[in-house]
Design a protein around this motif. Structure first.
Motif, PDB file in Angstrom:
ATOM      1  N   UNK A 277       0.833  -1.203   0.000  1.00 36.33           N
ATOM      2  CA  UNK A 277       0.000   0.000   0.000  1.00 36.33           C
ATOM      3  C   UNK A 277       0.868   1.254   0.000  1.00 36.33           C
ATOM      4  N   UNK A 278       2.031   1.208   0.639  1.00 36.92           N
ATOM      5  CA  UNK A 278       2.963   2.331   0.612  1.00 36.92           C
ATOM      6  C   UNK A 278       3.521   2.528  -0.793  1.00 36.92           C
ATOM      7  N   UNK A 279       3.823   1.438  -1.453  1.00 37.38           N
ATOM      8  CA  UNK A 279       4.457   1.482  -2.776  1.00 37.38           C
ATOM      9  C   UNK A 279       3.472   1.786  -3.898  1.00 37.38           C
ATOM     10  N   UNK A 280       2.266   1.241  -3.798  1.00 39.43           N
ATOM     11  CA  UNK A 280       1.356   1.229  -4.949  1.00 39.43           C
ATOM     12  C   UNK A 280       0.046   1.944  -4.632  1.00 39.43           C
ATOM     13  N   UNK A 281      -0.160   3.130  -5.187  1.00 43.35           N
ATOM     14  CA  UNK A 281      -1.461   3.777  -5.071  1.00 43.35           C
ATOM     15  C   UNK A 281      -2.525   2.948  -5.798  1.00 43.35           C
ATOM     16  N   UNK A 282      -3.799   3.219  -5.525  1.00 46.00           N
ATOM     17  CA  UNK A 282      -4.857   2.456  -6.202  1.00 46.00           C
ATOM     18  C   UNK A 282      -4.740   2.475  -7.721  1.00 46.00           C
ATOM     19  N   UNK A 283      -4.310   3.601  -8.294  1.00 43.49           N
ATOM     20  CA  UNK A 283      -4.171   3.654  -9.760  1.00 43.49           C
ATOM     21  C   UNK A 283      -3.120   2.664 -10.239  1.00 43.49           C
ATOM     22  N   UNK A 284      -2.007   2.555  -9.501  1.00 40.45           N
ATOM     23  CA  UNK A 284      -0.967   1.594  -9.875  1.00 40.45           C
ATOM     24  C   UNK A 284      -1.493   0.178  -9.765  1.00 40.45           C
ATOM     25  N   UNK A 285      -2.248  -0.096  -8.716  1.00 42.84           N
ATOM     26  CA  UNK A 285      -2.834  -1.433  -8.561  1.00 42.84           C
ATOM     27  C   UNK A 285      -3.796  -1.737  -9.699  1.00 42.84           C
ATOM     28  N   UNK A 286      -4.483  -0.704 -10.179  1.00 44.01           N
ATOM     29  CA  UNK A 286      -5.352  -0.904 -11.335  1.00 44.01           C
ATOM     30  C   UNK A 286      -4.555  -1.294 -12.570  1.00 44.01           C
ATOM     31  N   UNK A 287      -3.428  -0.605 -12.824  1.00 44.14           N
ATOM     32  CA  UNK A 287      -2.567  -0.951 -13.956  1.00 44.14           C
ATOM     33  C   UNK A 287      -2.047  -2.383 -13.835  1.00 44.14           C
ATOM     34  N   UNK A 288      -1.781  -2.799 -12.596  1.00 48.32           N
ATOM     35  CA  UNK A 288      -1.241  -4.138 -12.352  1.00 48.32           C
ATOM     36  C   UNK A 288      -2.326  -5.215 -12.323  1.00 48.32           C
ATOM     37  N   UNK A 289      -3.565  -4.813 -12.551  1.00 47.60           N
ATOM     38  CA  UNK A 289      -4.707  -5.736 -12.569  1.00 47.60           C
ATOM     39  C   UNK A 289      -4.901  -6.427 -11.220  1.00 47.60           C
ATOM     40  N   UNK A 290      -4.535  -5.721 -10.143  1.00 47.47           N
ATOM     41  CA  UNK A 290      -4.811  -6.260  -8.815  1.00 47.47           C
ATOM     42  C   UNK A 290      -6.318  -6.236  -8.582  1.00 47.47           C
ATOM     43  N   UNK A 291      -6.766  -7.026  -7.635  1.00 44.59           N
ATOM     44  CA  UNK A 291      -8.203  -7.138  -7.386  1.00 44.59           C
ATOM     45  C   UNK A 291      -8.773  -5.818  -6.875  1.00 44.59           C
ATOM     46  N   UNK A 292     -10.075  -5.674  -7.010  1.00 41.75           N
ATOM     47  CA  UNK A 292     -10.748  -4.485  -6.482  1.00 41.75           C
ATOM     48  C   UNK A 292     -10.533  -4.372  -4.968  1.00 41.75           C
ATOM     49  N   UNK A 293     -10.513  -5.520  -4.287  1.00 48.15           N
ATOM     50  CA  UNK A 293     -10.280  -5.500  -2.840  1.00 48.15           C
ATOM     51  C   UNK A 293      -8.910  -4.909  -2.517  1.00 48.15           C
ATOM     52  N   UNK A 294      -7.884  -5.294  -3.294  1.00 48.46           N
ATOM     53  CA  UNK A 294      -6.560  -4.729  -3.074  1.00 48.46           C
ATOM     54  C   UNK A 294      -6.582  -3.223  -3.279  1.00 48.46           C
ATOM     55  N   UNK A 295      -7.244  -2.763  -4.311  1.00 53.14           N
ATOM     56  CA  UNK A 295      -7.293  -1.333  -4.591  1.00 53.14           C
ATOM     57  C   UNK A 295      -8.002  -0.577  -3.474  1.00 53.14           C
ATOM     58  N   UNK A 296      -9.085  -1.148  -2.957  1.00 55.12           N
ATOM     59  CA  UNK A 296      -9.831  -0.496  -1.885  1.00 55.12           C
ATOM     60  C   UNK A 296      -9.020  -0.452  -0.596  1.00 55.12           C
ATOM     61  N   UNK A 297      -8.330  -1.550  -0.281  1.00 56.23           N
ATOM     62  CA  UNK A 297      -7.523  -1.574   0.939  1.00 56.23           C
ATOM     63  C   UNK A 297      -6.395  -0.545   0.852  1.00 56.23           C
ATOM     64  N   UNK A 298      -5.743  -0.480  -0.301  1.00 56.55           N
ATOM     65  CA  UNK A 298      -4.672   0.496  -0.484  1.00 56.55           C
ATOM     66  C   UNK A 298      -5.204   1.914  -0.340  1.00 56.55           C
ATOM     67  N   UNK A 299      -6.359   2.186  -0.918  1.00 55.07           N
ATOM     68  CA  UNK A 299      -6.932   3.536  -0.839  1.00 55.07           C
ATOM     69  C   UNK A 299      -7.229   3.913   0.606  1.00 55.07           C
ATOM     70  N   UNK A 300      -7.799   2.979   1.373  1.00 54.77           N
ATOM     71  CA  UNK A 300      -8.111   3.290   2.775  1.00 54.77           C
ATOM     72  C   UNK A 300      -6.840   3.569   3.581  1.00 54.77           C
ATOM     73  N   UNK A 301      -5.843   2.701   3.429  1.00 58.07           N
ATOM     74  CA  UNK A 301      -4.609   2.888   4.185  1.00 58.07           C
ATOM     75  C   UNK A 301      -3.914   4.192   3.802  1.00 58.07           C
ATOM     76  N   UNK A 302      -3.795   4.445   2.520  1.00 66.28           N
ATOM     77  CA  UNK A 302      -3.095   5.652   2.068  1.00 66.28           C
ATOM     78  C   UNK A 302      -3.862   6.915   2.477  1.00 66.28           C
ATOM     79  N   UNK A 303      -5.192   6.853   2.418  1.00 68.61           N
ATOM     80  CA  UNK A 303      -5.985   8.008   2.823  1.00 68.61           C
ATOM     81  C   UNK A 303      -5.770   8.367   4.284  1.00 68.61           C
ATOM     82  N   UNK A 304      -5.732   7.371   5.136  1.00 68.82           N
ATOM     83  CA  UNK A 304      -5.560   7.649   6.560  1.00 68.82           C
ATOM     84  C   UNK A 304      -4.097   7.930   6.910  1.00 68.82           C
ATOM     85  N   UNK A 305      -3.138   7.394   6.139  1.00 71.42           N
ATOM     86  CA  UNK A 305      -1.747   7.841   6.333  1.00 71.42           C
ATOM     87  C   UNK A 305      -1.621   9.320   5.970  1.00 71.42           C
ATOM     88  N   UNK A 306      -2.320   9.727   4.916  1.00 70.55           N
ATOM     89  CA  UNK A 306      -2.270  11.127   4.514  1.00 70.55           C
ATOM     90  C   UNK A 306      -2.880  12.018   5.598  1.00 70.55           C
TER      91      UNK A 306
END
Length: 423
Positions: A277-306
């Motif tokens: 989640x530190x390395x890959x923003x949701x957009x990057x996970x989208x490019x990497x074809x990661x699951x929607x769950x991965x993208x959502x988890x990354x977004x939540x973590x990054x949002x609250x780190x911000x």
């Protein structure tokens, strides 16, 4: 089926043993009599290659190693035949290259048709010399090592077979970084130079394959260093990774996780999650074809780190924001805490482990149906606002959680809120 763990053994070092004794020790460690596929069911000319041979030599073989077998040809048909005969499942991995996987009694056995006219040709087309050592399934056992993998392992280095082999499948560039951290073997200087020089070629690989390799690297104890190295040397430039992540990644090590109060089981899932989640923003996970769950988890973590940039002490957040943090991160909080000071994270971890904690696992004391019946409320936005209000009152101790009168207090609180709303 329970399989006892193999005892930890030291490496079998080239040069310290005669070649035939070295092969016999590898054979004993691999214990083929315990494999799910009897040797007599495999065609003449079959050989074990790759990770299992390498790990047997390094003394790091697992109880049920993944077995990679090269057969003269017809690997997919053989896999299906073995699945039918032995009661396993055959999965075709690559029809063009004649590769299939047999899943049987908890084992994974990959079967591949030989790449080229001979086993030596096949081995010379592989990625790293440590993976280009074969154990033909002959009697007596002997190791086949045309690329010098035994010498490289003895010297404590990970060396690519050739620059051309890396470029034949650019995922091998990232795999080299991962293997270096998995095996605790530094990359040979020339191999490291090749990876740096061709780093941007990783963009030619499918996103799914790159993400799978990143997941494996993130799960390694020292994977944070490998991810940071990959970022600094442009391996992930094509995949929209966060260019500012190298510094935060360096701090995401197992010692930090333990200092934050995570136990071993929590560390094993939270640390890789925090790293990716530190390395890959949701957009990057989208490019990497990661699951929607991965993208959502990354977004939540990054949002609250911000959010920590505006309020470095999350204990000082206003009640609604603090409640939202715990509602959003009810499942991922240990991963989020890894970027907080350890002294702040530890008490949070202790509370997160208590499922009944009303703030760290927030819920309303009354559900929508109960409120509709008690207050004659229709479904709609007002009901949702009321549920959020009651959840907040319970989370901050204004509605008791272990009191026979809790329900009555909740109804009284709900009526008071409705009255204020209408005033």
């Amino acid at each position: 089926m329970h399989i006892p763990a193999r005892p930890r053994q030291g490496p079998i070092v080239a040069g310290e043993l005669p070649a035939d004794e070295q092969a016999r020790q590898v054979w004993r460690r691999l214990a083929p009599e315990g494999w799910p596929v009897p040797l007599e069911t495999l065609p003449a000319g079959s050989a074990l290659v790759g990770g299992a041979v390498r790990d047997a030599l390094l003394g790091r073989l697992s109880a049920q190693p993944d077995l990679d077998l090269v057969v003269p040809g017809g690997a997919i048909g053989l896999c299906r035949e073995l699945a039918s005969r032995l009661g396993g499942t055959a999965v075709v991995l690559d029809p063009a290259r004649d590769i299939a996987r047999l899943v049987l009694r908890g084992w994974t056995v990959d079967l591949a048709g030989r790449d080229g006219p001979s086993l030596e040709t096949d081995l010379r087309r592989r990625d790293y010399t440590a993976n280009a050592i074969a154990l033909p399934l002959d009697d007596p056992p002997r190791l086949q090592d045309p690329t010098g993998g035994l010498a490289d392992l003895a010297a404590g280095r990970l060396a690519a077979v050739s620059e051309a082999n890396l470029l034949a499948d650019p995922l091998r560039l990232l795999r080299g970084v991962r293997l270096s951290h998995t095996l605790a073997l530094p990359l040979a200087p020339r191999s490291e130079d090749w990876i740096r020089h061709h780093a941007r070629a990783l963009g030619q690989v499918s996103g799914e394959r790159v993400f799978t390799e990143l997941e494996k690297l993130a799960a390694e104890p020292s994977g944070h260093r490998g991810l940071a190295w990959s970022l600094r040397h442009h391996l992930l430039e094509s995949w929209a990774a966060d260019a500012t992540a190298a510094g935060p990644l360096e701090a995401l090590d197992p010692e930090q996780a333990l200092a934050c109060g995570l136990d071993g089981a929590e560390l094993r899932w939270a640390l890789p999650l925090a790293r990716l989640a530190t390395l890959l923003p949701p957009a990057a996970l989208g490019h990497l074809r990661a699951s929607r769950q991965w993208q959502q988890r990354s977004a939540r973590l990054r949002g609250w780190w911000q959010a920590l940039e505006e309020c470095p002490d999350p204990n000082a957040l206003a009640e609604p924001q603090r409640l939202q943090l715990h509602a959003d991160l009810a499942a991922e909080l240990p991963a989020w805490l890894l970027r907080l000071p350890a002294a702040m994270a530890r008490p949070w971890m202790e509370r997160w482990r208590q499922p009944a904690d009303p703030l760290f696992h927030p819920r309303s004391p009354l559900d929508g149906r109960q409120l509709q019946q008690a207050l004659k409320l229709p479904p709609g936005p007002v009901l949702g606002e009321l549920i959020r209000h009651l959840t907040q009152e319970r989370a901050f101790g204004r509605i008791p959680i272990a009191d026979p009168a809790a329900g009555a207090v909740a109804i009284h609180t709900a009526r008071a809120w409705m009255s204020r709303r209408h005033d």
